[in-house]
Design a protein around this motif. Structure first.
Motif, PDB file in Angstrom:
ATOM      1  N   PHE A  36      -6.499  55.109 137.105  1.00  0.00           N
ATOM      2  CA  PHE A  36      -7.641  55.436 136.426  1.00  0.00           C
ATOM      3  C   PHE A  36      -7.540  55.606 134.866  1.00  0.00           C
ATOM      4  O   PHE A  36      -8.058  54.885 134.205  1.00  0.00           O
ATOM      5  N   GLU A  37      -6.500  56.540 134.770  1.00  0.00           N
ATOM      6  CA  GLU A  37      -6.321  56.907 133.550  1.00  0.00           C
ATOM      7  C   GLU A  37      -5.805  55.623 132.539  1.00  0.00           C
ATOM      8  O   GLU A  37      -6.131  55.484 131.531  1.00  0.00           O
ATOM      9  N   GLN A  38      -5.037  54.800 133.027  1.00  0.00           N
ATOM     10  CA  GLN A  38      -4.350  53.662 132.435  1.00  0.00           C
ATOM     11  C   GLN A  38      -5.383  52.360 132.271  1.00  0.00           C
ATOM     12  O   GLN A  38      -5.158  51.508 131.788  1.00  0.00           O
ATOM     13  N   THR A  40      -8.790  51.174 130.564  1.00  0.00           N
ATOM     14  CA  THR A  40      -9.981  51.560 129.664  1.00  0.00           C
ATOM     15  C   THR A  40     -11.102  50.864 129.918  1.00  0.00           C
ATOM     16  O   THR A  40     -11.447  49.807 130.587  1.00  0.00           O
ATOM     17  N   LYS A  62     -16.749  56.904 132.368  1.00  0.00           N
ATOM     18  CA  LYS A  62     -15.993  56.312 133.245  1.00  0.00           C
ATOM     19  C   LYS A  62     -15.763  56.962 134.575  1.00  0.00           C
ATOM     20  O   LYS A  62     -15.618  56.321 135.436  1.00  0.00           O
ATOM     21  N   ARG A  63     -15.697  58.167 134.464  1.00  0.00           N
ATOM     22  CA  ARG A  63     -15.789  59.158 135.803  1.00  0.00           C
ATOM     23  C   ARG A  63     -16.779  58.675 136.790  1.00  0.00           C
ATOM     24  O   ARG A  63     -16.764  58.663 137.900  1.00  0.00           O
ATOM     25  N   SER A 120      -5.721  61.237 142.065  1.00  0.00           N
ATOM     26  CA  SER A 120      -4.784  60.810 140.965  1.00  0.00           C
ATOM     27  C   SER A 120      -5.058  61.431 139.792  1.00  0.00           C
ATOM     28  O   SER A 120      -4.363  61.377 138.848  1.00  0.00           O
ATOM     29  N   ASP A 121      -6.398  61.884 139.601  1.00  0.00           N
ATOM     30  CA  ASP A 121      -6.795  62.473 138.220  1.00  0.00           C
ATOM     31  C   ASP A 121      -7.636  63.707 138.192  1.00  0.00           C
ATOM     32  O   ASP A 121      -8.607  63.648 138.810  1.00  0.00           O
ATOM     33  N   SER A 123      -9.791  64.974 136.189  1.00  0.00           N
ATOM     34  CA  SER A 123     -10.881  64.991 135.610  1.00  0.00           C
ATOM     35  C   SER A 123     -11.860  64.228 136.583  1.00  0.00           C
ATOM     36  O   SER A 123     -12.926  64.563 136.621  1.00  0.00           O
TER      37      SER A 123
END
Lengths: 196, 196
Positions: A36-38, A40, A62-63, A120-121, A123
């Motif tokens: 997710f973080e990686q 964009t 994005k979330r 995994s994230d 946020s």
DNA sequence: TCGAGTGATGTCAGTTGCTGACATCACTCA
DNA sequence: TGAGTGATGTCAGCAACTGACATCACTCGA
């Protein structure tokens, strides 16, 4: 980028249909591929053949992509609470809600994949929790409609999503083979036993 | 900015003490003056006589400033659960925890001010919820230490923070004059009554 | 049939949150 | 006295958003 150089022939439609769906699919692919973080927003949009700006027109952030089904789940729950027999106790009404949402959890693989991303994230976990919290609030509202007073309605709403959260967590846990309904009723029984 | 042109005299210390505290105070001032969202990290740092970069060395992110007391609250709760008499029931142990944290809630004005800021911003509410969730997890852990099995430990942990959240909300609500302990016990009793 | 909307998209410029890499320099201590 | 050390500053940069404006296939009423 590539979208910028497309020239439209006479028999082409101006936009491919279902932009939102394409964005969702592209996002799920990328989230599982690289995390997710990686990923964009621009990359998601590009894979969907759209622009980053358009991405943010379809999703507030994005979330939010991961919580598309949230309103339906909420509706399912409150309808069941509201639709419970008039003589049902508050506890029974909430149990009906917890049972009703089991219709939502059929595709275990899909739920597991989604949950793996969320887990995994941090946020995303925050976002998941605020959805739960809103759910708790509307449950409390539905209970108040049934004549339940405060603070009982709120406390029961909170307890209900607590049970739901625990049962759902067990359901998607690796190795689990039991159904959501069974796990949920077990947790509900535990709550009942331990507060007695 | 201004910090860049300061020249240090012989009798000046290199840095003013308690950077973190100054940042916290500056932040609270600015948040109440102009709102959380409308306050930038650079502005907070400037008022504290520091740099934005230094701000982010003291706090993981802008939201985290509001949750400085969280670890202490958590410690207070789990210590009370763990320290409950060996023959206390799980429910009694959790009640001890809920009672113990009342020591945390003395300054009603301060709590109200803080809560007003949190209530004004969705991302702060998300952060608050994940703190609650972590708290629920460690409570469940403390219960497991006492021999409580799953899913009872998790469900009770969730129910406990549910009660806590509702009671705290009532305590800081405008117009309230009752104490946290009283409200908490009322909610606890409601939970007990309604699940019976 | 044509001209005025309409709506989904694109383009561009900008702000803010946050991070990595490196420099500084009072202070400490062997 | 000189080699660290640690809290800070400086700088460059990315990614998440946002507002303002342009585009242009399509629709629909005159």
């Amino acid at each position: 980028m590539s979208a910028a150089v497309i020239k439209y022939d006479h028999d082409m439609v101006r936009w491919q249909p279902d932009s939102r769906g394409r964005l969702e699919q592209a996002a799920m692919e990328l989230f599982t591929e690289r995390g997710f973080e990686q990923t964009t927003a621009a990359q998601i949009a590009e894979r969907a053949g759209l622009t980053e700006r358009t991405f943010f027109r379809h999703f507030a952030d994005k979330r939010e992509m991961l919580f598309d089904g949230s309103p339906r789940l909420q509706q399912l729950f409150v309808d069941a609470v509201a639709g419970a027999p008039a003589d049902a106790s508050p506890f029974e009404a909430v149990t009906a809600g917890l049972d009703a949402v089991s219709a939502f959890f059929v595709d275990l693989d899909h739920s597991r994949g989604r949950q793996a991303i969320i887990d995994s994230d941090a946020s995303l976990q925050e976002r998941e929790l605020i959805k739960m919290s809103r759910l708790s609030s509307v449950i409390a509202g539905a209970l108040r409609e049934r004549g339940v007073t405060e603070p009982a309605a709120s406390v029961l709403g909170q307890a209900a999503i607590g049970v739901f959260h625990v049962a759902f967590g067990q359901w998607v846990a690796p190795g689990n083979t039991r159904g959501y309904a069974e796990l949920m009723h077990e947790s509900l029984a535990e709550l009942r036993a331990i507060t007695a």
